[in-house]
Scaffold this motif. Structure first.
Motif, PDB file in Angstrom:
ATOM      1  N   CYS A 167     -43.159   9.410 -33.053  1.00 46.00           N
ATOM      2  CA  CYS A 167     -43.700  10.715 -33.478  1.00 46.00           C
ATOM      3  C   CYS A 167     -45.079  10.832 -32.823  1.00 46.00           C
ATOM      4  O   CYS A 167     -46.106  10.519 -33.429  1.00 46.00           O
ATOM      5  N   GLU A 168     -45.088  11.245 -31.586  1.00 44.98           N
ATOM      6  CA  GLU A 168     -46.240  11.152 -30.701  1.00 44.98           C
ATOM      7  C   GLU A 168     -47.492  11.905 -31.146  1.00 44.98           C
ATOM      8  O   GLU A 168     -48.597  11.515 -30.798  1.00 44.98           O
ATOM      9  N   VAL A 169     -47.337  12.981 -31.909  1.00 46.55           N
ATOM     10  CA  VAL A 169     -48.509  13.757 -32.324  1.00 46.55           C
ATOM     11  C   VAL A 169     -48.829  13.594 -33.816  1.00 46.55           C
ATOM     12  O   VAL A 169     -49.663  14.309 -34.360  1.00 46.55           O
ATOM     13  N   LEU A 170     -48.190  12.638 -34.458  1.00 47.82           N
ATOM     14  CA  LEU A 170     -48.440  12.382 -35.872  1.00 47.82           C
ATOM     15  C   LEU A 170     -49.884  11.922 -36.056  1.00 47.82           C
ATOM     16  O   LEU A 170     -50.289  10.892 -35.536  1.00 47.82           O
ATOM     17  N   GLN A 171     -50.660  12.712 -36.795  1.00 47.44           N
ATOM     18  CA  GLN A 171     -52.084  12.437 -36.974  1.00 47.44           C
ATOM     19  C   GLN A 171     -52.427  11.932 -38.365  1.00 47.44           C
ATOM     20  O   GLN A 171     -53.359  11.163 -38.538  1.00 47.44           O
ATOM     21  N   SER A 172     -51.690  12.376 -39.366  1.00 51.20           N
ATOM     22  CA  SER A 172     -52.067  12.102 -40.744  1.00 51.20           C
ATOM     23  C   SER A 172     -50.865  11.661 -41.571  1.00 51.20           C
ATOM     24  O   SER A 172     -49.837  12.335 -41.574  1.00 51.20           O
ATOM     25  N   VAL A 173     -51.035  10.532 -42.276  1.00 52.86           N
ATOM     26  CA  VAL A 173     -49.993  10.030 -43.159  1.00 52.86           C
ATOM     27  C   VAL A 173     -50.645   9.685 -44.494  1.00 52.86           C
ATOM     28  O   VAL A 173     -51.524   8.829 -44.550  1.00 52.86           O
ATOM     29  N   LYS A 174     -50.232  10.383 -45.539  1.00 49.86           N
ATOM     30  CA  LYS A 174     -50.702  10.031 -46.878  1.00 49.86           C
ATOM     31  C   LYS A 174     -49.632   9.131 -47.474  1.00 49.86           C
ATOM     32  O   LYS A 174     -48.559   9.561 -47.831  1.00 49.86           O
ATOM     33  N   MET A 175     -49.963   7.841 -47.545  1.00 54.09           N
ATOM     34  CA  MET A 175     -49.006   6.846 -48.036  1.00 54.09           C
ATOM     35  C   MET A 175     -48.860   6.927 -49.552  1.00 54.09           C
ATOM     36  O   MET A 175     -49.796   7.271 -50.258  1.00 54.09           O
ATOM     37  N   SER A 176     -47.704   6.550 -50.021  1.00 55.80           N
ATOM     38  CA  SER A 176     -47.422   6.456 -51.446  1.00 55.80           C
ATOM     39  C   SER A 176     -48.149   5.246 -52.028  1.00 55.80           C
ATOM     40  O   SER A 176     -48.132   4.162 -51.440  1.00 55.80           O
ATOM     41  N   LYS A 177     -48.780   5.400 -53.176  1.00 52.49           N
ATOM     42  CA  LYS A 177     -49.405   4.261 -53.848  1.00 52.49           C
ATOM     43  C   LYS A 177     -48.339   3.308 -54.392  1.00 52.49           C
ATOM     44  O   LYS A 177     -48.630   2.158 -54.683  1.00 52.49           O
ATOM     45  N   GLY A 178     -47.110   3.782 -54.498  1.00 55.15           N
ATOM     46  CA  GLY A 178     -46.002   2.964 -54.985  1.00 55.15           C
ATOM     47  C   GLY A 178     -45.268   2.208 -53.891  1.00 55.15           C
ATOM     48  O   GLY A 178     -44.294   1.514 -54.157  1.00 55.15           O
ATOM     49  N   LEU A 179     -45.727   2.333 -52.641  1.00 49.82           N
ATOM     50  CA  LEU A 179     -45.050   1.708 -51.509  1.00 49.82           C
ATOM     51  C   LEU A 179     -45.117   0.182 -51.589  1.00 49.82           C
ATOM     52  O   LEU A 179     -46.192  -0.398 -51.721  1.00 49.82           O
ATOM     53  N   VAL A 180     -43.953  -0.468 -51.529  1.00 49.22           N
ATOM     54  CA  VAL A 180     -43.892  -1.932 -51.552  1.00 49.22           C
ATOM     55  C   VAL A 180     -43.208  -2.502 -50.303  1.00 49.22           C
ATOM     56  O   VAL A 180     -43.266  -3.697 -50.066  1.00 49.22           O
ATOM     57  N   SER A 181     -42.569  -1.648 -49.502  1.00 47.49           N
ATOM     58  CA  SER A 181     -41.865  -2.114 -48.309  1.00 47.49           C
ATOM     59  C   SER A 181     -42.108  -1.164 -47.139  1.00 47.49           C
ATOM     60  O   SER A 181     -41.903   0.042 -47.257  1.00 47.49           O
ATOM     61  N   LEU A 182     -42.549  -1.750 -46.040  1.00 52.94           N
ATOM     62  CA  LEU A 182     -42.829  -0.984 -44.830  1.00 52.94           C
ATOM     63  C   LEU A 182     -42.080  -1.657 -43.685  1.00 52.94           C
ATOM     64  O   LEU A 182     -42.386  -2.788 -43.306  1.00 52.94           O
ATOM     65  N   GLY A 183     -41.060  -0.983 -43.171  1.00 53.23           N
ATOM     66  CA  GLY A 183     -40.151  -1.578 -42.191  1.00 53.23           C
ATOM     67  C   GLY A 183     -40.745  -1.860 -40.833  1.00 53.23           C
ATOM     68  O   GLY A 183     -41.754  -1.275 -40.431  1.00 53.23           O
ATOM     69  N   ARG A 184     -40.077  -2.751 -40.132  1.00 54.57           N
ATOM     70  CA  ARG A 184     -40.445  -3.112 -38.763  1.00 54.57           C
ATOM     71  C   ARG A 184     -40.514  -1.847 -37.904  1.00 54.57           C
ATOM     72  O   ARG A 184     -39.639  -0.979 -37.992  1.00 54.57           O
TER      73      ARG A 184
ATOM     74  N   ALA B 242     -51.186   9.501 -31.666  1.00 59.72           N
ATOM     75  CA  ALA B 242     -52.222  10.358 -32.257  1.00 59.72           C
ATOM     76  C   ALA B 242     -52.726   9.866 -33.616  1.00 59.72           C
ATOM     77  O   ALA B 242     -53.747  10.350 -34.109  1.00 59.72           O
ATOM     78  N   LEU B 243     -52.054   8.914 -34.214  1.00 60.01           N
ATOM     79  CA  LEU B 243     -52.451   8.428 -35.538  1.00 60.01           C
ATOM     80  C   LEU B 243     -53.820   7.774 -35.454  1.00 60.01           C
ATOM     81  O   LEU B 243     -54.028   6.816 -34.723  1.00 60.01           O
ATOM     82  N   ALA B 244     -54.797   8.302 -36.225  1.00 60.61           N
ATOM     83  CA  ALA B 244     -56.179   7.838 -36.126  1.00 60.61           C
ATOM     84  C   ALA B 244     -56.590   6.891 -37.251  1.00 60.61           C
ATOM     85  O   ALA B 244     -57.464   6.052 -37.065  1.00 60.61           O
ATOM     86  N   SER B 245     -55.991   7.043 -38.417  1.00 61.71           N
ATOM     87  CA  SER B 245     -56.358   6.148 -39.524  1.00 61.71           C
ATOM     88  C   SER B 245     -55.166   5.981 -40.458  1.00 61.71           C
ATOM     89  O   SER B 245     -54.287   6.837 -40.513  1.00 61.71           O
ATOM     90  N   ILE B 246     -55.186   4.862 -41.178  1.00 61.80           N
ATOM     91  CA  ILE B 246     -54.112   4.594 -42.129  1.00 61.80           C
ATOM     92  C   ILE B 246     -54.693   3.815 -43.299  1.00 61.80           C
ATOM     93  O   ILE B 246     -55.548   2.963 -43.124  1.00 61.80           O
ATOM     94  N   GLU B 247     -54.239   4.178 -44.493  1.00 65.68           N
ATOM     95  CA  GLU B 247     -54.656   3.477 -45.702  1.00 65.68           C
ATOM     96  C   GLU B 247     -53.404   2.930 -46.375  1.00 65.68           C
ATOM     97  O   GLU B 247     -52.528   3.683 -46.785  1.00 65.68           O
ATOM     98  N   LEU B 248     -53.319   1.614 -46.449  1.00 63.40           N
ATOM     99  CA  LEU B 248     -52.142   0.967 -47.022  1.00 63.40           C
ATOM    100  C   LEU B 248     -52.388   0.647 -48.490  1.00 63.40           C
ATOM    101  O   LEU B 248     -53.478   0.204 -48.860  1.00 63.40           O
ATOM    102  N   PRO B 249     -51.390   0.859 -49.338  1.00 62.75           N
ATOM    103  CA  PRO B 249     -51.583   0.678 -50.788  1.00 62.75           C
ATOM    104  C   PRO B 249     -51.626  -0.788 -51.212  1.00 62.75           C
ATOM    105  O   PRO B 249     -51.170  -1.677 -50.484  1.00 62.75           O
ATOM    106  N   ASP B 250     -52.140  -1.029 -52.396  1.00 59.01           N
ATOM    107  CA  ASP B 250     -52.288  -2.382 -52.930  1.00 59.01           C
ATOM    108  C   ASP B 250     -50.965  -3.091 -53.174  1.00 59.01           C
ATOM    109  O   ASP B 250     -50.899  -4.314 -53.108  1.00 59.01           O
ATOM    110  N   GLY B 251     -49.882  -2.371 -53.437  1.00 61.00           N
ATOM    111  CA  GLY B 251     -48.592  -2.982 -53.744  1.00 61.00           C
ATOM    112  C   GLY B 251     -47.849  -3.524 -52.531  1.00 61.00           C
ATOM    113  O   GLY B 251     -46.878  -4.262 -52.663  1.00 61.00           O
ATOM    114  N   LEU B 252     -48.308  -3.169 -51.336  1.00 61.45           N
ATOM    115  CA  LEU B 252     -47.656  -3.608 -50.106  1.00 61.45           C
ATOM    116  C   LEU B 252     -48.111  -5.030 -49.773  1.00 61.45           C
ATOM    117  O   LEU B 252     -49.300  -5.274 -49.606  1.00 61.45           O
ATOM    118  N   GLU B 253     -47.159  -5.973 -49.691  1.00 62.54           N
ATOM    119  CA  GLU B 253     -47.498  -7.377 -49.451  1.00 62.54           C
ATOM    120  C   GLU B 253     -47.357  -7.804 -47.989  1.00 62.54           C
ATOM    121  O   GLU B 253     -47.979  -8.765 -47.580  1.00 62.54           O
TER     122      GLU B 253
END
Length: 170
Positions: free
Chosen positions: A57-74, A82-93
């Motif tokens: 997704c070449e122009v993806l700039q903003s992603v508001k992650m779920s605070k409930g996220l526990v799994s983020l795939g390969r 284009a993605l400039a920043s990312i904030e990963l939630p506390d539940g993601l190990e």
């Protein structure tokens, strides 16, 4: 919508995406190669993002992650230039391999306090990344996790908290 299949909406011309409360899992390749997708917003009910779900997704700039996220795939955000920043939630190990590979404009990462493992090549070729701070929870950083991050100047490693002084029984 409570579920979508793999590749269900890949290679479409959507520009924004809001994931509702009922879609708990974003499957593998679900939005892969949506070349016009700019923003993604998830509610806190999303628990899983599948492999390559948003890759290419070449122009993806903003992603508001779920605070409930526990799994983020390969390769979940593979080659999102284009993605400039990312904030990963506390539940993601775990940050799986190639998750943010070649996100060339990724300048800022906020790792959640639950992250234990950063697998190999997770942030490979994130050329704009300037600094990274590892929370106390991080135990393992895989090979080449930050290779070719040519702007990386500062790394902060938080140590394990000191143990309380033990009182002697004298």
């Amino acid at each position: 919508v409570t579920s979508i299949d793999n590749y269900a909406l890949s290679s479409n011309d959507i520009t924004s995406l809001k994931i509702g409360d009922n879609l708990k899992k974003i499957p593998d390749n679900a939005f892969k190669s949506c070349k016009l997708l700019v923003t993604v917003e998830m509610t806190d009910h999303t628990t899983s993002i599948g492999e390559s779900a948003f890759s290419g997704c070449e122009v993806l700039q903003s992603v508001k992650m779920s605070k409930g996220l526990v799994s983020l795939g390969r390769s979940a955000f593979y080659e999102n230039a284009a993605l400039a920043s990312i904030e990963l939630p506390d539940g993601l190990e775990k940050i799986n391999e190639y998750t943010f590979y070649r996100c060339k404009n990724l300048k800022s990462i906020s790792l959640g306090n639950g992250v234990k493992t950063i697998e190999k090549n997770s942030f490979d070729q994130c050329e704009a990344l300037e600094s990274i701070s590892f929370p106390v929870s991080v135990e393992t950083i895989g090979s080449s996790a930050f290779i070719y991050c040519s702007s990386l100047k500062s790394i902060y490693v938080t140590g394990k908290p000191e143990c309380e002084d033990k009182k002697s029984d004298s």
